[in-house]
Write a protein that holds these residues in place. Structure first.
Motif, mmCIF file in Angstrom:
data_model
loop_
_atom_site.group_PDB
_atom_site.id
_atom_site.type_symbol
_atom_site.label_atom_id
_atom_site.label_comp_id
_atom_site.label_asym_id
_atom_site.label_seq_id
_atom_site.Cartn_x
_atom_site.Cartn_y
_atom_site.Cartn_z
ATOM 1 N N TYR A 135 0.871 -1.175 0.000
ATOM 2 C CA TYR A 135 0.000 0.000 0.000
ATOM 3 C C TYR A 135 0.905 1.222 0.000
ATOM 4 O O TYR A 135 1.935 1.227 0.684
ATOM 5 N N LEU A 136 0.556 2.232 -0.754
ATOM 6 C CA LEU A 136 1.429 3.388 -0.926
ATOM 7 C C LEU A 136 0.975 4.565 -0.080
ATOM 8 O O LEU A 136 -0.192 4.651 0.343
ATOM 9 N N ASP A 137 1.902 5.492 0.133
ATOM 10 C CA ASP A 137 1.731 6.542 1.127
ATOM 11 C C ASP A 137 0.526 7.445 0.875
ATOM 12 O O ASP A 137 -0.137 7.886 1.812
ATOM 13 N N ASP A 167 -5.336 6.020 -2.678
ATOM 14 C CA ASP A 167 -5.779 5.748 -4.044
ATOM 15 C C ASP A 167 -5.691 7.005 -4.904
ATOM 16 O O ASP A 167 -5.762 8.131 -4.416
ATOM 17 N N LEU A 168 -5.548 6.786 -6.206
ATOM 18 C CA LEU A 168 -5.288 7.862 -7.156
ATOM 19 C C LEU A 168 -6.468 8.815 -7.261
ATOM 20 O O LEU A 168 -6.277 10.023 -7.447
ATOM 21 N N CYS A 169 -7.690 8.315 -7.134
ATOM 22 C CA CYS A 169 -8.872 9.175 -7.262
ATOM 23 C C CYS A 169 -8.878 10.255 -6.186
ATOM 24 O O CYS A 169 -9.029 11.442 -6.481
ATOM 25 N N GLN A 170 -8.707 9.854 -4.925
ATOM 26 C CA GLN A 170 -8.704 10.835 -3.838
ATOM 27 C C GLN A 170 -7.478 11.742 -3.908
ATOM 28 O O GLN A 170 -7.541 12.924 -3.574
ATOM 29 N N PHE A 171 -6.355 11.186 -4.365
ATOM 30 C CA PHE A 171 -5.141 11.993 -4.508
ATOM 31 C C PHE A 171 -5.354 13.116 -5.515
ATOM 32 O O PHE A 171 -4.991 14.273 -5.261
ATOM 33 N N LEU A 172 -5.948 12.801 -6.654
ATOM 34 C CA LEU A 172 -6.164 13.819 -7.679
ATOM 35 C C LEU A 172 -7.179 14.863 -7.227
ATOM 36 O O LEU A 172 -7.053 16.042 -7.550
ATOM 37 N N LYS A 173 -8.174 14.446 -6.460
ATOM 38 C CA LYS A 173 -9.182 15.396 -5.982
ATOM 39 C C LYS A 173 -8.590 16.435 -5.049
ATOM 40 O O LYS A 173 -9.130 17.529 -4.904
ATOM 41 N N SER A 174 -7.485 16.108 -4.405
ATOM 42 C CA SER A 174 -6.858 17.036 -3.472
ATOM 43 C C SER A 174 -5.839 17.943 -4.157
ATOM 44 O O SER A 174 -5.140 18.686 -3.487
ATOM 45 N N CYS A 191 -6.025 2.334 -8.289
ATOM 46 C CA CYS A 191 -4.603 2.636 -8.465
ATOM 47 C C CYS A 191 -4.104 3.340 -7.210
ATOM 48 O O CYS A 191 -4.809 4.167 -6.629
ATOM 49 N N LEU A 192 -2.900 3.016 -6.793
ATOM 50 C CA LEU A 192 -2.294 3.626 -5.613
ATOM 51 C C LEU A 192 -1.229 4.630 -6.037
ATOM 52 O O LEU A 192 -0.612 4.488 -7.096
ATOM 53 N N VAL A 193 -0.998 5.640 -5.171
ATOM 54 C CA VAL A 193 -0.004 6.668 -5.451
ATOM 55 C C VAL A 193 1.020 6.684 -4.316
ATOM 56 O O VAL A 193 0.646 6.748 -3.141
ATOM 57 N N GLY A 194 2.269 6.638 -4.683
ATOM 58 C CA GLY A 194 3.341 6.711 -3.696
ATOM 59 C C GLY A 194 4.189 7.948 -3.899
ATOM 60 O O GLY A 194 3.774 8.927 -4.529
ATOM 61 N N LYS A 195 5.386 7.911 -3.360
ATOM 62 C CA LYS A 195 6.298 9.036 -3.478
ATOM 63 C C LYS A 195 6.724 9.219 -4.933
ATOM 64 O O LYS A 195 6.842 8.252 -5.681
ATOM 65 N N ALA A 196 6.967 10.466 -5.302
ATOM 66 C CA ALA A 196 7.378 10.813 -6.669
ATOM 67 C C ALA A 196 6.358 10.328 -7.696
ATOM 68 O O ALA A 196 6.711 9.935 -8.797
ATOM 69 N N TYR A 197 5.077 10.327 -7.300
ATOM 70 C CA TYR A 197 3.971 9.977 -8.197
ATOM 71 C C TYR A 197 4.101 8.557 -8.747
ATOM 72 O O TYR A 197 3.716 8.288 -9.875
ATOM 73 N N HIS A 198 4.619 7.675 -7.951
ATOM 74 C CA HIS A 198 4.743 6.270 -8.358
ATOM 75 C C HIS A 198 3.360 5.613 -8.272
ATOM 76 O O HIS A 198 2.690 5.692 -7.246
ATOM 77 N N ILE A 199 2.928 4.935 -9.339
ATOM 78 C CA ILE A 199 1.602 4.342 -9.426
ATOM 79 C C ILE A 199 1.715 2.819 -9.385
ATOM 80 O O ILE A 199 2.593 2.226 -10.015
ATOM 81 N N CYS A 256 -4.057 -1.937 -8.298
ATOM 82 C CA CYS A 256 -4.553 -2.824 -7.250
ATOM 83 C C CYS A 256 -6.046 -3.061 -7.495
ATOM 84 O O CYS A 256 -6.557 -2.802 -8.580
ATOM 85 N N ASP A 257 -6.749 -3.535 -6.470
ATOM 86 C CA ASP A 257 -8.207 -3.676 -6.576
ATOM 87 C C ASP A 257 -8.889 -3.268 -5.276
ATOM 88 O O ASP A 257 -10.010 -3.665 -5.000
ATOM 89 N N PHE A 258 -8.213 -2.448 -4.454
ATOM 90 C CA PHE A 258 -8.736 -2.123 -3.129
ATOM 91 C C PHE A 258 -9.975 -1.232 -3.186
ATOM 92 O O PHE A 258 -10.708 -1.126 -2.202
ATOM 93 N N GLY A 259 -10.202 -0.546 -4.300
ATOM 94 C CA GLY A 259 -11.348 0.350 -4.383
ATOM 95 C C GLY A 259 -12.635 -0.334 -4.792
ATOM 96 O O GLY A 259 -13.702 0.286 -4.788
ATOM 97 N N THR A 260 -12.562 -1.622 -5.133
ATOM 98 C CA THR A 260 -13.736 -2.305 -5.681
ATOM 99 C C THR A 260 -14.889 -2.326 -4.698
ATOM 100 O O THR A 260 -16.025 -2.041 -5.058
ATOM 101 N N TYR A 261 -14.645 -2.666 -3.451
ATOM 102 C CA TYR A 261 -15.721 -2.756 -2.471
ATOM 103 C C TYR A 261 -15.691 -1.603 -1.472
ATOM 104 O O TYR A 261 -16.320 -1.675 -0.425
ATOM 105 N N ASN A 262 -14.964 -0.550 -1.779
ATOM 106 C CA ASN A 262 -14.907 0.604 -0.889
ATOM 107 C C ASN A 262 -16.230 1.357 -0.962
ATOM 108 O O ASN A 262 -16.687 1.738 -2.040
ATOM 109 N N GLU A 263 -16.852 1.578 0.196
ATOM 110 C CA GLU A 263 -18.161 2.249 0.204
ATOM 111 C C GLU A 263 -18.086 3.658 -0.356
ATOM 112 O O GLU A 263 -19.086 4.215 -0.808
ATOM 113 N N LEU A 264 -16.886 4.237 -0.366
ATOM 114 C CA LEU A 264 -16.720 5.566 -0.938
ATOM 115 C C LEU A 264 -17.082 5.570 -2.419
ATOM 116 O O LEU A 264 -17.535 6.589 -2.952
#
Length: 881
Positions: free
Chosen positions: A677-679, A682-689, A739-747, A750-758
């Motif tokens: 899991y990256l710092d 997920d990419l969706c919430q990262f981009l929204k910020s 998709c996960l985002v880490g340091k230096a925009y490393h992608i 994954c599949d962790f967002g599939t059942y996320n209630e968000l």
């Protein structure tokens, strides 16, 4: 008191005139036992000393009190005409005198001995113990019976700490006047008050009917600094949402906060438990009504919550803050203190050490140090020259020239190109998409009944060539044909490597072939592991290679030497399955932070792992974030075998842009797998910020992302999918949420967002049972149940659209889910009315790439190898900072 819920032993007094007849246990309202009331020894005065105490054991919220005198079957004449209340709460740790919203401490009592007088408490009291002090304006004998009205305090808030409100002119004081904690200058600490009293302010803060319900702060002294409120709870809790009731009288310089950040902690000193929750509120200068602002907290865990609210105007008024939470179960430890020495302390230490006289012969050390520094500088310069020459060399190579050049790259005449203008208007036919086995559009429409005659027409159809699986519900799952691993659904690797998996672990080995029934390879796909010498096309889907029409993205002939063929990739995968074992990781070294998602096959948590080894290495890097996938507690033996089988295959995948398996926990129930899991989440919430570098209005503290940076992220996703494509693995739910985002925009995919209630709204239950991400799905997946790497290409283009729009909108946000189904039917019928997503950017090459990923015929869509090469060329020279 009246019904006996409070026991006699929990009712005490400072003294009693006669403990048997008029002791504290007789101080119950509307009861006539023995003497009929509690009567203290001393008479009541304006300096009360005698008290009747009630212990409720736990914190309750009390909204009213009732009192009576001693009736004594008509013989009593004693009553208290007034009284004073004191209360005790564990967080305060002392007795506190109650005063109402008017500042009055003396509360009205009885005027006779037989009628109850009920006193409403404004504000209410949060306490576990109460004392009634009889009060009299002249010295007199009193007796007292009492009652408490309220309920157990289940919200769990122990206290909140914040700056005291500000004064607005001579007539308006937006103070938290009900706050019962200590005031330390302008700071309120460890108490409770108006923010949780359940009373909501009116739209116009000047309307104070029923009391001033707003606490307000001005921005004059807090320029670009947030208002900070810290809540403490009774126990470690799992939070799902918070609700903040705000005023928006913008004509009077009052507005809702522009953005919010929420941080969590177990110990209360270091708020670094997981990534902060960031929330932005769209400014409203139309409606002036007060409103509740709800912020989803995604099952974050903590005992302390810090809320930072950023000003949008000069004033910010808040009436109520409450949380949706439940008590979390498990072992939780406070965040450790940092062990590193701060630079300032280190500097002071060095200064003190320099005060010691050093012998002259130690000058040799300085000489050595100078030589080392000079050597390091020379190495750095040499590396800089090498990097410069390498970049310059690649720029001059023929196959890395601009795609818009006349002779090299992606010539427009090699591919039937979609006309951009006509496609995005969507009302014209002749968009360049050829029919796919449908010659009569009216006949197609009649066969589907215009998508409205029957919901059955929207269900995925059985896969061609797999008639024997038509009744299998497992096979019809939309994005995880294998339950526990996301990345493959039609690859023959499971069948080819069944023996390896069975022999690798007898405890979890599958003993029946039907355990693999839904992993049968696609019809028409050649055996991928039959011969190590076989050379297959790089991107074969459903038994066919990409035609020459895709030459726009094709790589040079010599580029295949750097990209392994499908046969080579599968051979390497098979070797890893034979040679590697899943490392066992001790569960006690996992510290759960928050729940990420929960589905039919288990729960996913974000956690901290202490001392877990890096992938394929014995090297450990201390504590790192991981995702923990738990198998359901009631899993059958077959499900346990499937779980272990799927994790084994997932652990053998090896790519820089795929979330990897780091370990497994099998010694305790339930079974769980530890994954990367990256710092930054997920990419969706990262981009929204974040905001685009072209955005005219930049919010304070919000970072910008360049167009090249967004392409860099998209290229990494294409690279990870290229690897899965080389194995003929199908993801089936590719989106920024996965998709996960880490340091230096490393992608990493994954599949962790599939059942996320968000992201529950991203899925549509077509048949009322199975949720499908239809806004990301290719038409053939919805209407033919056909999932291939080419359907993943379709989803990739939607994902790229999300990235370029910074996830500000969901795809087709103007259409409801049934309209999405109807839109996909236009592509299925090839009637020229399919509505494409709007252009995300003005770059024609990128828009054209997306349109070609949405071609009707799957074989005419580019491969991920070609997409990755194209995005690399478009982004040549970019390096993340």
């Amino acid at each position: 008191m009246e019904n006996g819920a409070i026991k006699d032993e929990d009712i005490t007094a400072s003294s009693s005139f006669d403990s048997g007849n008029v002791g504290p246990q007789h101080g119950r309202i509307r009861t006539e036992n023995n003497g009929g009331a509690w009567c203290p020894q001393k008479q009541a005065t304006t300096e009360p000393e005698e008290w009747l105490q009630i212990d409720l054991k736990t914190v309750h919220v009390i909204t009213a009190t009732g009192t009576q005198g001693r009736f004594g079957n008509g013989q009593g004449v004693e009553y208290a005409e007034a009284y004073v209340l004191e209360y005790w709460r564990p967080r305060i740790g002392k007795w506190t005198r109650y005063h109402n919203s008017k500042g009055e401490e003396v509360l009205k009592g009885n005027m006779n001995t037989y009628l109850e007088f009920k006193q409403e408490l404004d504000p209410p009291i949060w306490a576990s113990k109460f004392r009634f002090y009889p009060y009299s304006y002249h010295k007199r004998t009193v007796c007292l019976r009492v009652e408490l009205y309220g309920c157990k305090w289940t919200d769990g808030i122990v206290s909140y700490t914040m700056p005291q409100g500000d004064k607005r002119g001579p007539n308006w004081e937006f103070y938290d006047s009900a706050y019962d904690g200590p005031w330390d200058g302008h700071e309120l600490k460890h108490g409770l008050g108006q923010l949780i009293d359940g009373k909501y302010g009116r739209d116009d803060f000047r309307d104070v009917y029923g009391g001033q319900a707003w606490v307000g702060w001005k921005n004059d002294t807090r320029t670009n600094k947030p208002l900070e409120i810290k809540f403490e709870f009774d126990k470690v809790r799992e939070f799902s949402a918070t609700h903040i009731f705000c005023n928006n009288l913008f004509t009077k310089d009052v507005q809702i906060f522009s953005s919010a950040k929420l941080l969590f902690s177990i110990g209360g000193k270091r708020f670094n438990r997981g990534e902060p929750i960031s929330f932005e509120y769209m400014e409203d200068r139309i409606f002036e009504n007060a409103r509740n602002i709800t912020i989803k907290l995604h099952h974050r865990i903590g005992k302390f919550v810090k809320i930072q609210l950023y000003f949008a105007a000069r004033w910010m008024l808040i009436s109520e803050i409450n949380f949706d939470s439940i008590v979390a179960h498990g072992n939780f430890t406070p965040e450790p203190e940092p062990t590193t020495i701060s630079p300032v302390k280190a500097q002071d230490k060095n200064q003190n050490e320099h005060k010691i006289e050093i012998p002259l012969h130690n000058n040799k050390f300085n000489d050595y140090l100078a030589v080392i520094v000079i050597g390091l500088i020379a190495i750095i310069l040499l590396l800089g020259v090498v990097i410069f020459l390498t970049i310059n060399r690649f720029r001059n190579r023929k196959f890395l020239r601009s795609p818009n050049s006349s002779n090299i790259g992606f010539p427009d005449n090699t591919l039937p190109h979609l006309q951009t203008d006509s496609v995005f208007n969507t009302t014209e036919k002749g968009s360049g998409i050829e029919a796919y086995g449908v010659t009569d559009i009216d006949e197609c429409r009649r066969s589907h009944g215009s998508l409205k005659s029957s919901l059955r027409s929207t269900l995925p159809l059985p896969h061609p060539g797999l008639d024997h699986l038509q009744e299998s519900n497992e096979y019809q799952e939309p994005y995880q044909a294998l339950k526990y691993a996301p990345y493959y659904s039609y690859s023959s690797v499971v069948m080819e490597m069944q023996d390896i998996l069975m022999n690798s672990n007898k405890k979890f080995a599958a003993t029946q072939s039907d355990a693999y029934d839904y992993a049968i390879p696609e019809a028409g796909t050649l055996p991928l592991l039959a011969s190590e010498k076989a050379t297959l096309p790089l991107t074969r889907s459903r038994g066919s290679s990409i035609t020459s029409k895709s030459a726009r993205y094709s790589s040079p002939r010599n580029s295949h030497s750097s990209t392994p063929t499908q046969q080579e990739a599968l051979t390497a995968l098979r070797k890893r399955l034979e040679d590697s074992t899943l490392p066992e990781f001790p569960r006690h070294r996992l510290r759960m932070l928050s729940k990420l998602s929960e589905g039919a096959f288990g729960t996913v948590y974000i956690a901290e792992a202490d001392g877990i080894a890096e992938y394929s290495s014995a090297l450990t890097l201390g504590t790192r974030l991981v995702a923990i996938k738990f198998l359901g507690e009631n899993a059958s033996d077959k499900e346990r075998k499937d779980f272990y089988r799927d994790v084994r295959i997932l652990a053998a995948l090896e790519d820089h842009n795929i979330a990897r398996v780091l370990g497994i926990c099998t010694k305790d129930e339930p079974l769980c797998v530890v994954m990367e899991y990256l710092d930054h989440g997920d990419l969706c919430q990262f981009l929204k910020s974040h905001v685009s570098e072209n955005t005219s209005t930049i919010l304070y503290g919000v970072k910008t992302l360049s167009f090249n940076c967004l392409l860099y992220m998209g290229a990494q996703i294409a690279s990870g999918m290229r690897y899965l494509e080389s194995l003929n693995f199908v993801h089936r739910d590719l989106a920024t949420r996965n998709c996960l985002v880490g340091k230096a925009y490393h992608i990493k995919i994954c599949d962790f967002g599939t059942y996320n209630e968000l992201y529950a709204s991203d899925y549509y239950k077509v048949d009322g049972i199975t949720p499908l991400p239809i806004r990301w799905m290719a038409w053939e997946s919805v209407y033919q149940g056909k999932y291939t790497t080419k359907s993943d290409v379709w989803a990739f283009a939607v994902t790229l659209w999300e990235i370029l729009t910074l996830c500000r909108r969901i795809p087709y946000d103007g259409l409801g889910d049934p309209n999405i189904m109807e839109n996909l039917a236009h592509m299925h019928c090839d009637d020229g009315q399919f509505m494409f997503l709007p252009r995300p950017v003005s770059n024609k090459d990128i828009n054209d790439l997306m349109l070609e990923c949405w071609r009707r015929k799957d074989l005419e869509r580019p491969s991920f190898t070609e997409i990755h090469l194209f995005l690399q060329r478009k982004n040549l020279g970019y390096a993340p900072t």
